[in-house]
Design a protein around this motif. Structure first.
Motif, mmCIF file in Angstrom:
data_model
loop_
_atom_site.group_PDB
_atom_site.id
_atom_site.type_symbol
_atom_site.label_atom_id
_atom_site.label_comp_id
_atom_site.label_asym_id
_atom_site.label_seq_id
_atom_site.Cartn_x
_atom_site.Cartn_y
_atom_site.Cartn_z
ATOM 1 N N LEU A 19 0.816 -1.209 0.000
ATOM 2 C CA LEU A 19 0.000 0.000 0.000
ATOM 3 C C LEU A 19 0.852 1.262 0.000
ATOM 4 N N MET A 20 1.988 1.229 0.670
ATOM 5 C CA MET A 20 2.838 2.417 0.724
ATOM 6 C C MET A 20 3.549 2.686 -0.596
ATOM 7 N N LEU A 21 3.650 1.706 -1.461
ATOM 8 C CA LEU A 21 4.277 1.898 -2.766
ATOM 9 C C LEU A 21 3.292 2.341 -3.844
ATOM 10 N N SER A 22 2.026 2.534 -3.491
ATOM 11 C CA SER A 22 1.037 2.956 -4.477
ATOM 12 C C SER A 22 1.094 4.468 -4.674
ATOM 13 N N LYS A 23 0.313 4.966 -5.624
ATOM 14 C CA LYS A 23 0.346 6.386 -5.957
ATOM 15 C C LYS A 23 -0.707 7.191 -5.203
ATOM 16 N N SER A 24 -1.678 6.540 -4.612
ATOM 17 C CA SER A 24 -2.741 7.243 -3.909
ATOM 18 C C SER A 24 -2.287 7.609 -2.494
ATOM 19 N N LEU A 25 -2.542 8.826 -2.102
ATOM 20 C CA LEU A 25 -2.120 9.307 -0.792
ATOM 21 C C LEU A 25 -2.880 8.612 0.331
ATOM 22 N N LEU A 26 -4.156 8.311 0.116
ATOM 23 C CA LEU A 26 -4.929 7.613 1.142
ATOM 24 C C LEU A 26 -4.438 6.184 1.346
ATOM 25 N N ARG A 27 -4.028 5.530 0.285
ATOM 26 C CA ARG A 27 -3.466 4.180 0.438
ATOM 27 C C ARG A 27 -2.144 4.220 1.207
ATOM 28 N N ILE A 28 -1.384 5.249 1.003
ATOM 29 C CA ILE A 28 -0.126 5.391 1.746
ATOM 30 C C ILE A 28 -0.409 5.566 3.238
ATOM 31 N N ILE A 29 -1.437 6.332 3.572
ATOM 32 C CA ILE A 29 -1.798 6.535 4.969
ATOM 33 C C ILE A 29 -2.298 5.239 5.590
ATOM 34 N N VAL A 30 -3.109 4.485 4.875
ATOM 35 C CA VAL A 30 -3.571 3.188 5.380
ATOM 36 C C VAL A 30 -2.388 2.234 5.531
ATOM 37 N N GLY A 31 -1.440 2.304 4.610
ATOM 38 C CA GLY A 31 -0.244 1.463 4.702
ATOM 39 C C GLY A 31 0.589 1.776 5.928
ATOM 40 N N PHE A 86 -2.420 13.497 11.804
ATOM 41 C CA PHE A 86 -1.679 14.538 11.075
ATOM 42 C C PHE A 86 -1.637 14.237 9.582
ATOM 43 N N PHE A 87 -1.382 12.973 9.219
ATOM 44 C CA PHE A 87 -1.349 12.597 7.799
ATOM 45 C C PHE A 87 -2.696 12.821 7.130
ATOM 46 N N LEU A 88 -3.787 12.506 7.834
ATOM 47 C CA LEU A 88 -5.110 12.691 7.243
ATOM 48 C C LEU A 88 -5.424 14.171 7.036
ATOM 49 N N VAL A 89 -5.071 15.005 7.981
ATOM 50 C CA VAL A 89 -5.286 16.446 7.814
ATOM 51 C C VAL A 89 -4.421 16.985 6.681
ATOM 52 N N LEU A 90 -3.178 16.520 6.609
ATOM 53 C CA LEU A 90 -2.294 16.948 5.531
ATOM 54 C C LEU A 90 -2.813 16.497 4.165
ATOM 55 N N ALA A 91 -3.338 15.283 4.080
ATOM 56 C CA ALA A 91 -3.891 14.793 2.817
ATOM 57 C C ALA A 91 -5.141 15.565 2.427
ATOM 58 N N TYR A 92 -5.976 15.877 3.410
ATOM 59 C CA TYR A 92 -7.183 16.648 3.118
ATOM 60 C C TYR A 92 -6.835 18.046 2.606
ATOM 61 N N ARG A 93 -5.865 18.661 3.246
ATOM 62 C CA ARG A 93 -5.452 19.998 2.818
ATOM 63 C C ARG A 93 -4.805 19.963 1.432
ATOM 64 N N ALA A 94 -4.014 18.946 1.157
ATOM 65 C CA ALA A 94 -3.405 18.819 -0.170
ATOM 66 C C ALA A 94 -4.470 18.571 -1.223
ATOM 67 N N TYR A 95 -5.503 17.803 -0.880
ATOM 68 C CA TYR A 95 -6.583 17.568 -1.837
ATOM 69 C C TYR A 95 -7.375 18.850 -2.091
ATOM 70 N N GLN A 96 -7.560 19.666 -1.062
ATOM 71 C CA GLN A 96 -8.255 20.941 -1.264
ATOM 72 C C GLN A 96 -7.460 21.865 -2.175
ATOM 73 N N GLU A 97 -6.164 21.903 -2.009
ATOM 74 C CA GLU A 97 -5.336 22.813 -2.794
ATOM 75 C C GLU A 97 -5.112 22.318 -4.220
ATOM 76 N N GLY A 99 -6.556 19.298 -5.715
ATOM 77 C CA GLY A 99 -7.663 18.620 -6.371
ATOM 78 C C GLY A 99 -7.400 17.169 -6.709
ATOM 79 N N THR A 100 -6.332 16.575 -6.192
ATOM 80 C CA THR A 100 -6.028 15.176 -6.470
ATOM 81 C C THR A 100 -5.263 14.583 -5.294
ATOM 82 N N ASP A 101 -5.311 13.250 -5.220
ATOM 83 C CA ASP A 101 -4.480 12.567 -4.220
ATOM 84 C C ASP A 101 -3.453 11.664 -4.896
ATOM 85 N N ASN A 102 -3.282 11.838 -6.191
ATOM 86 C CA ASN A 102 -2.286 11.080 -6.934
ATOM 87 C C ASN A 102 -0.912 11.712 -6.713
#
Length: 113
Positions: A19-31, A86-97, A99-102
């Motif tokens: 999961l940590m080697l994938s391109k999705s930021l949410l998968r990295i957080i779950v990993g 912290f990772f989830l808040v950072l991912a949410y903020r990056a998605y807001q800015e 528009g993607t989690d790739n």
């Protein structure tokens, strides 16, 4: 019992690495969450899976369980909860800015030539 735990820990580490080697930021957080759970189980297994009484003063029991691995795991759970939040808040903020989690699209190398 330790052999079963070793297989479960190996499966957790394997899936966390995948999961940590994938391109999705949410998968990295779950990993990272799975990796921390695998580390908790590893500490518990290395501390020994023993049956005995609680380590209390004044209790005359023939065998006691070791409280150190449990205290380390409790501390690690609190730290991993904070890091995951912290990772989830950072991912949410990056998605807001952005528009993607790739992760490839988040690099921002288009205009930096």
């Amino acid at each position: 019992m330790e052999i079963l735990m070793a297989f479960v820990i190996g499966i957790l580490f394997m899936s966390a690495t995948y999961l940590m080697l994938s391109k999705s930021l949410l998968r990295i957080i779950v990993g990272t969450g799975l990796l921390s759970h695998g580390a908790h189980m590893l500490i518990l297994t290395m501390g020994g899976l023993k049956r005995g009484a609680a380590p209390l003063l004044g209790e005359n029991a023939p065998s006691y369980t070791d409280p150190i691995p449990q205290a380390l795991i409790l501390t690690a759970i609190v730290i991993s909860f904070g890091v995951t939040a912290f990772f989830l808040v950072l991912a949410y903020r990056a998605y807001q800015e952005l528009g993607t989690d790739n992760m490839d699209r988040m690099r921002g190398t288009e205009g930096n030539d």
